[in-house]
Design an enzyme around this catalytic site. Structure first.
Site, PDB file in Angstrom:
ATOM      1  CB  THR A  13      -0.900  -0.013   1.262  1.00  0.00           C
ATOM      2  OG1 THR A  13      -1.589  -1.251   1.288  1.00  0.00           O
ATOM      3  CG2 THR A  13      -1.887   1.123   1.241  1.00  0.00           C
ATOM      4  CB  ALA A  33      14.673  17.374  -4.114  1.00  0.00           C
ATOM      5  CE  LYS A 105       3.826   1.443  12.357  1.00  0.00           C
ATOM      6  NZ  LYS A 105       3.233   2.012  11.180  1.00  0.00           N
ATOM      7  CD  GLU A 129       7.585  13.511   9.713  1.00  0.00           C
ATOM      8  OE1 GLU A 129       8.434  14.386   9.853  1.00  0.00           O
ATOM      9  OE2 GLU A 129       6.752  13.237  10.612  1.00  0.00           O
ATOM     10  CB  VAL A 132       5.393   8.961  14.622  1.00  0.00           C
ATOM     11  CG1 VAL A 132       4.428   9.444  15.694  1.00  0.00           C
ATOM     12  CG2 VAL A 132       6.532   8.164  15.234  1.00  0.00           C
ATOM     13  N   GLY A 134       1.594   8.652  10.387  1.00  0.00           N
ATOM     14  CA  GLY A 134       1.463   8.660   8.923  1.00  0.00           C
ATOM     15  C   GLY A 134       1.818   9.980   8.276  1.00  0.00           C
ATOM     16  CG  ASP A 201       0.655   1.017  15.513  1.00  0.00           C
ATOM     17  OD1 ASP A 201       1.583   0.821  14.715  1.00  0.00           O
ATOM     18  OD2 ASP A 201      -0.088   2.026  15.446  1.00  0.00           O
ATOM     19  CE  LYS A 205       1.834   4.395  14.445  1.00  0.00           C
ATOM     20  NZ  LYS A 205       0.403   4.217  14.128  1.00  0.00           N
TER      21      LYS A 205
END
Ligand code: HSE
Length: 436
Positions: A13, A33, A105, A129, A132, A134, A201, A205
């Site tokens: 996903t 960037a 995580k 990033e 934690v 999303g 979970d 986090k």
């Protein structure tokens, strides 16, 4: 400038979300960037699906080692999950001098110290990033935006599955089991939702946030973890009657004695913004001494929200790849030599307020006995609710909200209350945070 080459481990996903967003927003991302970012290689066991998703743009392999050992790859994105093979691959990528982006995580909360040490020795970055909340840029906020502050506490709704279940329990007055089944049927909860519903979970986090908020090592093994499986619909209703909502919070607080690190269902005043975060959404409230309270809200999971965080890390790394490692933002926000050994407090020593529900005989003196026990332990009562006994019944529920006290005092009080002849069964204890 030549493109930065990325190897993607796992195109499920989030992996396919990352691939699609990078492609869709390529021009904008390159302008930000300074170089184009190309997913040059993808490793996935389902090679056919991976080929279909990448449509000939990237080399597809079924052995992730080919990616982490490929000298042309600059950054490895690890989206495999878990702490087995993912750990080996991340360490191999680091050993091969590659920067790593991960949404894992569980891996960071349990093996982060080893991974960051290896990365520091190699002078590479490990960015996380997406690990934690999303799509919410909470790591960036804590590590950079709030860098002037002494962080005092963080409280977050950092698991969408459980927030969805709690929202449904409240809306429909249903018990946990019924809503879980419904959530699984609708695809909101995993077939094996253990890590979500047991609070693991969220604790992963919270561990990561505590680490970067206070500059302490990752210490998941010291986190207190309590999920929502035992929560009853009646407690949600009583909490509501008293002006509170129940949320599964990841909480970390700085105290003079050490750091509190805990995940558990928590009553919070319904007037707080965070109390109104419903469904699968996430929100994190951070209290800093200079800024005061700041609140971050958004999608904590899903293909493109999580890809948003993964790509932000890719851009960060692309910008900083040529910078002297000493001048980059440190992995845990504090310089590695300045990591603190502040202890994580045992649960008995944490301080909070409590919701107590007990089933008692409705007769003179019962409440006096209970309040005497609380008074003897210096526990002050904040509010109380007694329900009328049902038709023909002689027993009823009493709900007491206390002011702040140490957890060990409440445990002692509960033991004494449960020993009263007029009290039936166990006393239900939930923690309460004013978040003011
Ligand atoms: N399973 C998590 C949740 C999302 O329900 O929020 C990934 O961290």
């Amino acid at each position: 400038m030549k493109p930065i080459k990325v190897g993607l481990l796992g195109i499920g996903t989030v992996g396919s979300g990352t691939f699609n967003v990078l492609k869709r927003n390529q021009e904008e991302i390159t302008r930000r960037a300074g170089r184009s970012i190309e997913i040059a290689m993808v490793a996935d066991l389902n090679i056919e699906r991976a080929r279909e998703l990448t449509n000939g743009v990237a080399e597809v392999v079924n052995d992730a080692n080919l990616v982490v050992n490929n000298p042309d790859i600059d950054i490895v994105i690890e989206l495999i999950g878990g702490y087995g093979i993912a750990k080996d691959l991340v360490l191999k990528a680091i050993a091969n001098g590659k920067h790593v982006v991960t949404a894992n995580k569980a891996l960071l909360a349990t093996h982060g110290n080893e991974i960051f040490k290896a990365a520091q020795e190699k002078g590479v970055m490990v960015a996380f990033e997406a690990a934690v909340a999303g799509g919410i840029p909470i790591i960036k906020a804590l590590r950079e935006g709030l860098t002037a502050n002494r962080i005092q506490w963080i409280a977050g709704i950092i698991n969408g599955t459980t927030n969805f279940i709690l929202s449904e329990m409240r809306d429909k007055g249903l018990d946990f089991g019924a809503v879980l089944k419904q959530a699984q049927a609708l695809g909101y909860a995993e077939a094996d939702p253990t890590f979500d519903i047991e609070g693991v979970d969220a604790a992963h986090k919270a561990t990561i946030m505590a680490s970067i908020a206070y500059g302490i090592p990752m210490q998941f093994d010291k986190a207190y973890v309590e999920g929502i499986t035992k929560l009853e619909a009646s407690d949600i209703r009583y909490a509501e009657d008293l002006g509170y909502r129940i949320k599964l919070l990841g909480i970390t607080k700085r105290t003079p004695e050490g750091i509190e690190l805990r995940v558990h269902p928590t009553l919070i005043p319904e007037k707080r913004l965070i109390a109104n975060v419903e469904g699968a959404m996430n929100a994190v409230l951070v209290q800093g001494d200079a800024v005061g309270a700041t609140l971050y809200y958004g999608k904590g999971a899903g293909a493109e929200p999580t890809a948003s965080a993964v790509i932000a890390d890719l851009v960060d790394i692309t910008r900083l790849a040529t910078a002297d490692p000493e001048h980059r933002v440190p992995h845990l926000a504090f310089q590695p030599a300045a990591i603190s050994d502040l202890p994580i407090l045992p649960m008995a020593e944490i301080v909070t307020s409590y919701y107590l529900r007990m089933h008692v005989e409705d007769k003179p003196g019962v409440l006096a006995d209970v309040t005497r026990i609380l008074a003897d332990l210096s526990i002050s009562i904040d509010a109380m609710l007694q329900k009328e006994p049902g038709e023909g019944e002689t027993r009823t529920d009493i709900i007491i909200l206390t002011h702040q006290t140490k957890e060990k005092n409440i445990i002692a009080a509960i033991e004494k209350i449960e020993a009263l002849a007029t009290v039936t069964g166990s006393v239900i204890k939930l923690r309460l945070e004013e978040l003011s």
